[in-house]
Design an enzyme around this catalytic site. Sequence first.
Site, mmCIF file in Angstrom:
data_model
loop_
_atom_site.group_PDB
_atom_site.id
_atom_site.type_symbol
_atom_site.label_atom_id
_atom_site.label_comp_id
_atom_site.label_asym_id
_atom_site.label_seq_id
_atom_site.Cartn_x
_atom_site.Cartn_y
_atom_site.Cartn_z
ATOM 1 C CG ASP A 141 5.872 -28.027 1.227
ATOM 2 O OD1 ASP A 141 5.088 -28.895 1.738
ATOM 3 O OD2 ASP A 141 6.250 -26.967 1.650
ATOM 4 C CG ASP B 98 0.557 -25.297 2.615
ATOM 5 O OD1 ASP B 98 -0.311 -24.732 1.779
ATOM 6 O OD2 ASP B 98 0.483 -26.321 3.294
#
Length: 304
Positions: free
Chosen positions: A43, A45
């Site tokens: 991922d 953020d």
Amino acid sequence: MRKTTIALIVLATPASAFLAPASISKTRTPCLQAANLDAILFDCDGVLADTEPDGHRVAFNIAFQESAINEEWSEERYGKLLEVGGGKERMTAHWNEVGWPNGIPVLGRTDKVLGLHLKKTDLFMKLIDEGAIPLRPGVLRLVDEAIENGVKLAVCSTSNEKAVSNLVSTLMGPERASKFQIFAGDMVQKKKPAPDVYLMAVDEMKLDKNRCVIIEDSHIGVGSAVAAGISCLVTKSSYTAKEDFTGAKMIVDELGDDANTGVTLQTLMSLLPGGLEGEDVSWSGARFGDASRRSYPTPSQWHE
């Protein structure tokens, strides 16, 4: 696992202070069989960088101000809004709940939200370029170990593709960035917790789901990983530390700069189906660091 607490204070620090070393460090993992771990799917953020409180939130608020919209998201409110995946969707959900600003007429809402999101993305990328948001501990070390050992890399995010690519290139350097494939933004119709972005990565990179590990920081991301049927490790971030990570196979505070105590390729290999206790044994719970095991129900289809 030894926990590390890091306080970061930035006082007029030049952007170059946060940029990654240009060259890739060599970390050959002993006895690593490349076939055992095909890819790491990150991922963005909260995983690569803790971007939400002082990056995306700040950029949203500046975009509102510059667009004459009387709106300012506090850290508490933004934390709640993170339950919605995607920036455009986040604005829409917020204003559906509290009421739409007078400056956004009903017939123009979709276009106005899109324009605000584009402005916010440009502002966010400026913050990255200025070095306001550094990589999290251990990210470069793990990325370099993966590159050295021929493990494929991807970033799978609900954020804008341009912003994700800029973050990877700016904070990691172009050599490392060239090793990543980016799957982000509106490439898929359904965002996390739907599994679509991870399934797209598996399909386009021609991966075996049983030989991949996803690294996430939120319960939404874990839900996406579980739905995709891919092993998931959680590295908690500032907004997600107290979330329920049911379905994750391991939970850590950070990846860690020290390979002796941090997450390594060997760690990730142990999370693959059968990797911890043998090929015929299914997972029975999530680990916290290298210490105790906690009983989490795991979807029955996980190892089918």
